[in-house]
Design a protein around this motif. Structure first.
Motif, PDB file in Angstrom:
ATOM      1  N   ASP A   1       7.465   7.955  -6.330  1.00  0.00           N
ATOM      2  CA  ASP A   1       6.139   8.718  -6.629  1.00  0.00           C
ATOM      3  C   ASP A   1       5.164   7.530  -6.477  1.00  0.00           C
ATOM      4  O   ASP A   1       4.259   7.359  -7.408  1.00  0.00           O
ATOM      5  CB  ASP A   1       6.042   9.425  -8.035  1.00  0.00           C
ATOM      6  N   ASN A   2       5.300   6.738  -5.619  1.00  0.00           N
ATOM      7  CA  ASN A   2       4.273   5.555  -5.279  1.00  0.00           C
ATOM      8  C   ASN A   2       4.096   4.651  -6.301  1.00  0.00           C
ATOM      9  O   ASN A   2       2.807   4.115  -6.539  1.00  0.00           O
ATOM     10  CB  ASN A   2       2.975   6.409  -4.709  1.00  0.00           C
TER      11      ASN A   2
ATOM     12  N   THR B   1      18.493   4.934   4.857  1.00  0.00           N
ATOM     13  CA  THR B   1      18.856   6.431   5.097  1.00  0.00           C
ATOM     14  C   THR B   1      19.878   6.743   4.073  1.00  0.00           C
ATOM     15  O   THR B   1      20.208   8.149   4.016  1.00  0.00           O
ATOM     16  CB  THR B   1      19.429   6.293   6.591  1.00  0.00           C
ATOM     17  N   ALA B   2      20.215   6.117   3.287  1.00  0.00           N
ATOM     18  CA  ALA B   2      21.716   6.320   2.437  1.00  0.00           C
ATOM     19  C   ALA B   2      21.035   7.437   1.347  1.00  0.00           C
ATOM     20  O   ALA B   2      19.960   7.466   0.910  1.00  0.00           O
ATOM     21  CB  ALA B   2      21.964   5.035   1.607  1.00  0.00           C
TER      22      ALA B   2
ATOM     23  N   ALA C   1       9.818   1.803   2.472  1.00  0.00           N
ATOM     24  CA  ALA C   1      10.791   2.184   3.529  1.00  0.00           C
ATOM     25  C   ALA C   1       9.892   3.263   4.087  1.00  0.00           C
ATOM     26  O   ALA C   1       8.675   3.862   3.919  1.00  0.00           O
ATOM     27  CB  ALA C   1      11.767   3.338   2.657  1.00  0.00           C
ATOM     28  N   PRO C   2      10.301   3.576   5.599  1.00  0.00           N
ATOM     29  CA  PRO C   2       9.505   4.626   6.217  1.00  0.00           C
ATOM     30  C   PRO C   2       8.991   5.892   5.551  1.00  0.00           C
ATOM     31  O   PRO C   2       8.081   6.313   5.918  1.00  0.00           O
ATOM     32  CB  PRO C   2      10.318   4.704   7.533  1.00  0.00           C
ATOM     33  N   SER C   3      10.054   6.390   4.811  1.00  0.00           N
ATOM     34  CA  SER C   3       9.868   7.644   3.861  1.00  0.00           C
ATOM     35  C   SER C   3       8.913   7.547   2.816  1.00  0.00           C
ATOM     36  O   SER C   3       8.052   8.375   2.420  1.00  0.00           O
ATOM     37  CB  SER C   3      10.935   8.035   3.263  1.00  0.00           C
ATOM     38  N   GLY C   4       8.178   6.294   2.501  1.00  0.00           N
ATOM     39  CA  GLY C   4       7.309   6.202   1.412  1.00  0.00           C
ATOM     40  C   GLY C   4       8.004   5.671   0.245  1.00  0.00           C
ATOM     41  O   GLY C   4       7.264   5.337  -0.836  1.00  0.00           O
ATOM     42  N   ARG C   5       9.381   5.637   0.235  1.00  0.00           N
ATOM     43  CA  ARG C   5      10.088   5.120  -1.186  1.00  0.00           C
ATOM     44  C   ARG C   5       9.797   3.840  -1.186  1.00  0.00           C
ATOM     45  O   ARG C   5       9.872   2.998   0.006  1.00  0.00           O
ATOM     46  CB  ARG C   5      11.597   5.559  -1.046  1.00  0.00           C
TER      47      ARG C   5
ATOM     48  N   LYS D   1       0.721  -1.126  -0.290  1.00  0.00           N
ATOM     49  CA  LYS D   1      -0.116   0.098   0.074  1.00  0.00           C
ATOM     50  C   LYS D   1       0.937   1.347   0.122  1.00  0.00           C
ATOM     51  O   LYS D   1       1.798   1.477   0.825  1.00  0.00           O
ATOM     52  CB  LYS D   1      -0.830  -0.032   1.256  1.00  0.00           C
ATOM     53  N   THR D   2       0.685   2.312  -0.953  1.00  0.00           N
ATOM     54  CA  THR D   2       1.438   3.247  -1.130  1.00  0.00           C
ATOM     55  C   THR D   2       0.765   4.403  -0.131  1.00  0.00           C
ATOM     56  O   THR D   2      -0.279   4.399   0.222  1.00  0.00           O
ATOM     57  CB  THR D   2       1.665   3.898  -2.516  1.00  0.00           C
TER      58      THR D   2
END
Length: 628
Positions: free
Chosen positions: A154-155, A229-230, A107-111, A49-50
């Motif tokens: 971009d999801n 995080t990279a 990822a936690p960022s949404g990437r 899920k994006t």
């Protein structure tokens, strides 16, 4: 596009007669699912899920069969829980080297990262065994090369142009392959996951190609402490786990050479649980208490009652749900009948229908949390027993549960009945007798046997579809259940416990056999189908509780004896049996006769006009135990 339209029309038409009238459906029938578009071949329909609320699905697809040239990856998005799909993209093009077996990780960022095999060097053949490969050359090249990833910010609407290769440390199995590890044989179907700040991606290492395709295999985990995080994901560090040069294999005692398709979940105390397929007739599992560096000795899976689980050479997946409980997908047959088969490497791929599900709850052990597994329920099926379904994924969305699966040419999404899942999860604590559908409820009061009780009207399984001009036959996914408690003074053959047959033999009967089992048979005057409980369960002068579940969706007869689902044990590969799909009904006598040619006592009889779940049958047994 033409192929996709054909599949969509096929799926939609199954719910309607030519006149547009809705016919009976069973949501467990995979044909009732929503089709995920592909090209022709369709594998591993995995979903995340994006952050914009969409489902993002990645597929391995192509215009040929599995492993054919042109195999590549596509992604697409759904904004309506799999009903329609948009934003189809090539993650890798169909005119490039083979790109296969993708898994997603957000990822936690949404990437979103997508990991997969890539035949970057465009190798057209690798070394294998001769036989079965002429000249010892394997021309299917989708399970070697490089393990790579791309990412989307971009999801899932687009993917990074650069493809990043992950360096995998060689294990002993790699060093023993024909290239001494300079070319690595591998693939992956296991869901990637995050734990603390690290990313983890399973990989299945292969030692060679030959009979059954992969001749040896074992599991590993790729762990990156800084992928999330990279600044440049291409510079992220990767470690290959477990420590040492030996991956996740089968149990040391009597385990075979195949240990593959490892699937992982993280328990509430941080322990890792891993389950995987073998050719030993049972799935293997193990726990890690140090984030994948070391693992407990592998064992074969067991239910909470201690009974070994059975499973062939097929994907068996575990998911942790938002409620903290677990679901396990497997196929519920095998045992020594696979392990001892002379062609077990190949025959173990068969019989992936139905798909069964077990529920898991965490319990404490001296080493940490472990999962206690319930007995199984049918989750999905196809009426054609030769259709195989596999490589599922679980999506939870807005309180609902969805499962994806593929038959390798059609992938679908299925909404799962939450009531079924709740019954499975609550199985250990269910002390109640089922009431829904109860049409006969008899208990012994006094007197000698035989005794009689009115026979209920039970539903049809096969009838004419009068909505169609030609009035063909149609299967109706009805069912019924016979639930009884009894004591046998001896285990002699052909004691008739229940007889609902008329003078012509139509109806159903429950009797003992010369193998000291209980047999159930049903007859419509043209067709007879029968099945028995497992051997070795009945004891003289002991009260037994038996539920006989007749399920007209997948056409199965199943036994639950004294609260335990029968899976065949060591006397047969399948504990559940299929009945004839053209059997019309079990209409027979107007009365059920109890205790004909019978030496013992029947204490209760319940008949239901539907197929109970296994969980309900266990609840009936628990309720009966409480009755003085």
């Amino acid at each position: 596009m033409q192929v996709n339209l054909k599949k969509i029309v096929l799926s939609l038409s199954l719910g309607f007669a030519l006149t547009g009238v809705l016919v009976a459906q069973d949501a467990r029938d995979i044909k009732t699912g929503m089709v995920i578009p592909d090209e022709t071949y369709s594998d591993q329909p995995y979903i995340v899920k994006t952050n914009d609320g969409a489902w993002l699905c990645v597929l391995t697809t192509g215009t040929g069969h599995e492993g054919a040239s042109g195999q590549h990856l596509i992604s697409q998005r759904s904004l309506d829980q799999g009903k329609t799909w948009i934003d189809k993209r090539d993650v890798e093009p169909g005119d490039g080297p083979e790109a296969s077996y993708a898994v997603l990780l957000k990822a936690p960022s949404g990437r979103i990262f997508v990991f997969y095999n890539h035949n970057t060097d465009n190798i057209r053949a690798v070394k294998g065994d001769n036989p079965p490969y002429a000249d010892g050359l394997v021309k299917r090249v989708d399970s070697q090369g490089y393990f790579v990833f791309k990412y989307s910010d971009d999801n899932g609407k687009s993917w990074s142009a650069n493809r990043v290769a992950i360096s995998m440390r060689n294990f002993e199995i790699d060093k023993k392959n024909p290239y001494q590890g300079k070319i690595q044989y591998f693939w992956n179907v296991g869901r990637a996951f995050a734990y603390k700040e690290s990313a983890y991606v399973p990989v299945h290492k292969v030692g060679g190609f030959g009979e059954g395709f992969f001749t040896t295999s074992e599991g590993a985990l790729l762990q990156s402490p800084d992928l999330f995080t990279a600044t440049d994901p291409a510079k992220a560090k990767w470690n290959t786990l477990p420590d040492g040069e030996i991956g996740l294999r089968t149990p040391a005692k009597d385990g075979g050479p195949i240990a593959e398709e490892q699937n992982f979940v993280v328990l509430s105390d941080g322990s890792f649980f891993c389950v995987y397929r073998t050719i030993d007739g049972h799935p293997a599992y193990t726990y890690s208490r140090d984030a994948g560096h070391t693992w407990e000795p592998p064992q074969y899976m067991r239910y909470g009652n201690g009974q070994l689980m059975k499973h062939p050479r097929a994907a068996n997946f575990v998911w942790k749900c938002e409620n903290g409980k677990y679901l396990y997908w497997f196929h519920n047959h095998g045992g020594r009948f696979i392990r001892e088969h002379k062609n077990r490497r190949s025959m173990a791929y068969e019989d992936r229908n139905p798909a069964w599900v077990s529920g898991g709850v965490e319990v404490d052990s001296p080493k940490g949390k472990v999962i206690k597994w319930t007995q199984p329920e049918v989750l999905l099926y196809d009426e054609d027993p030769l259709i195989r379904m596999s490589y599922p994924d679980l999506v939870e969305d807005k309180g609902s549960y969805f499962i994806t699966e593929t038959q390798k040419d059609i992938a679908r999404v299925h909404k799962i009945d939450e009531k079924l899942l709740n019954l499975v999860w609550n199985q250990f604590d269910n002390p109640k007798k089922a009431q829904d559908g109860l049409v006969t409820n008899w208990s012994y009061q006094s007197g000698k046997f035989p005794q009689t009780v009115a026979a209920p009207t039970l539903p049809e399984f096969y009838k004419r579809d009068t909505k169609k001009l030609e009035q063909p036959g149609m299967n109706v996914p009805n069912g019924f259940t016979v639930d009884l408690s009894f004591t046998l003074n001896n285990l002699s053959d052909n004691q008739i416990l229940l007889d609902a047959r008329d003078a012509t033999g139509k109806g159903w009967v429950v009797r003992t056999t010369d193998k000291k089992t209980v047999a159930f048979a049903m007859n419509d005057g043209r067709t007879e189908s029968a099945w028995t409980c497992d051997e070795g369960l009945l004891k003289a002068n002991q009260n037994h509780h038996v539920s006989i579940i007749v399920d007209g969706g997948p056409h199965l007869i199943s036994f639950v004896v004294d609260g335990n689902f029968n899976d065949g044990g060591d006397t047969r590969q399948f504990g559940w049996g299929r009945f004839n799909p053209y059997l019309k009904s079990v209409a027979g006598a107007t009365q059920i006769t109890l205790g004909t040619q019978f030496n013992g006592r029947i204490s209760q009889l319940s008949v239901y006009n539907r197929a109970l779940t296994v969980s309900e049958a266990i609840g009936n047994y628990n309720a009966q135990k409480k009755t003085p």
